[in-house]
Design an enzyme around this catalytic site. Sequence first.
Site, PDB file in Angstrom:
ATOM      1  CE  LYS A  51       2.659  -5.362  -5.878  1.00  0.00           C
ATOM      2  NZ  LYS A  51       2.665  -6.835  -5.819  1.00  0.00           N
ATOM      3  CE1 TYR A 272     -25.443  11.583 -14.042  1.00  0.00           C
ATOM      4  CE2 TYR A 272     -23.641  11.373 -12.463  1.00  0.00           C
ATOM      5  CZ  TYR A 272     -24.171  11.924 -13.627  1.00  0.00           C
ATOM      6  OH  TYR A 272     -23.435  12.809 -14.352  1.00  0.00           O
TER       7      TYR A 272
HETATM    8  C1  LIG Z   1       2.792  -7.251  -4.445  1.00  0.00           C
HETATM    9  C2  LIG Z   1       3.764  -8.276  -4.049  1.00  0.00           C
HETATM   10  C3  LIG Z   1       4.374  -8.247  -2.775  1.00  0.00           C
HETATM   11  C4  LIG Z   1       3.940  -7.299  -1.684  1.00  0.00           C
HETATM   12  O1  LIG Z   1       2.774  -7.836  -1.099  1.00  0.00           O
HETATM   13  P1  LIG Z   1       2.047  -7.135   0.140  1.00  0.00           P
HETATM   14  O2  LIG Z   1       0.929  -8.052   0.442  1.00  0.00           O
HETATM   15  O3  LIG Z   1       1.607  -5.801  -0.340  1.00  0.00           O
HETATM   16  O4  LIG Z   1       3.050  -7.045   1.225  1.00  0.00           O
HETATM   17  C5  LIG Z   1       5.400  -9.122  -2.532  1.00  0.00           C
HETATM   18  N1  LIG Z   1       5.766 -10.046  -3.449  1.00  0.00           N
HETATM   19  C6  LIG Z   1       5.180 -10.135  -4.663  1.00  0.00           C
HETATM   20  C7  LIG Z   1       5.638 -11.175  -5.617  1.00  0.00           C
HETATM   21  C8  LIG Z   1       4.151  -9.269  -4.994  1.00  0.00           C
HETATM   22  O5  LIG Z   1       3.544  -9.382  -6.190  1.00  0.00           O
END
Ligand SMILES: *Cc1c(COP(=O)(O)O)cnc(C)c1O
Length: 377
Positions: A51, A272
């Site tokens: 993702k 800044y």
């Molecule tokens: C993002 C996510 C993962 C992966 O989690 P990590 O901690 O990056 O291994 C797995 N399952 C779900 C439902 C997620 O949202």
Amino acid sequence: MDGHALQIQSWDADASAGASGHLTIDLAALQRNYRKLSAAVAPATAAAVVKADAYGLGAEQVSKALHAQGCRHFFVAHLLEAIKLRPLLPNDTQILVLNGLQSGAEVTCADAGVIPVLNSLEQFRRWSSAGQKLGRVLPAVLQFDTGMSRLGVPLEERSALAAELKGCGSIEILFIMSHLACSDEADNRQNADQLAEMRLIAAEYAELDVCFANSGGVFLGGDYHGVLARPGIALYGGAPTAGTPNPMEPVVWLDVAVIQTRTVPAGTRVGYGGAHVTSAETRLAIIAAGYADGLLRSLSDRGAVFYDGVRLPIVGRVSMDSITVDITTLPEGTLSLGSLVEVLGPHQSLEDVAKAAGTISYEILTSLGRRYERRYR
Ligand SMILES: *Cc1c(COP(=O)(O)O)cnc(C)c1O
């Protein structure tokens, strides 16, 4: 002379001319991390969570590299991510959408050959009627909430779902899943609580496979593995467990160019807001990456970059396109226009930067900007 080699060389020079930073993504290290996670969960298998463009590293390149290592399950968060990825991977793969099935997206999802993770009874019903309308048996995954109170079928819908599933001929459930809220904390009691809840659900669906562990869950032991694990951050080199040495290999390297140097006397305001005032004569280097490139503003006066193993602290506020670092400890003339300093590399890990920024490795990775020259290795 080898004309081909020459061509590649000049192309490389063109690509890096004007690039102010090099983001190197080590696909071989990614593959070794996948193999390590696969070995840790065997005889279960490992999916990949890709993702958010594979946590910012490039979903296409990452997914293809993992497919070559035998990965066949790819989780994204949004349907649009899945639709983009679907034609890039062979048909022996499953692409699954964690965020669930949006109302009105059923036919798009089915036609794209994408598998929704159904997070409620209502989503189950819509997917089921889409299957009836299309005259097809549609694949799906069922996610249950086991105590995170985020996504998944809530406790009160479970019995109705089980009843409707029995009479349903238009959905094929591939497996059931749930997500751990505290898997990076090995001692957190919530892990065992969620596992106990998952076991109750798994007993109700005894004929179905279980998908449970994310990266942290992989290292909680075999009880948490089910038949399919879903690591994300560990693939990309992030630490799966807090407070213990990171068993994963770094995948991301970031070097950024110096775009100006200057020497200023004591009492000079820097950046800044004039938020930093030098206490002695100071040599400064301006580096070509700022918060628009993922160097979070919270690194102001806290973070650092490295050169040749020497820590160069960030002074003053992080700007949109640059940061200023104190290079007084380096011999004069060491850095000049175009010199590269290390932001992520052998001297500074993802976790180091995250800690300095007051956040987690996930946010550092997914914030990495689009303006670097990206190199896949
Ligand atoms: C993002 C996510 C993962 C992966 O989690 P990590 O901690 O990056 O291994 C797995 N399952 C779900 C439902 C997620 O949202």
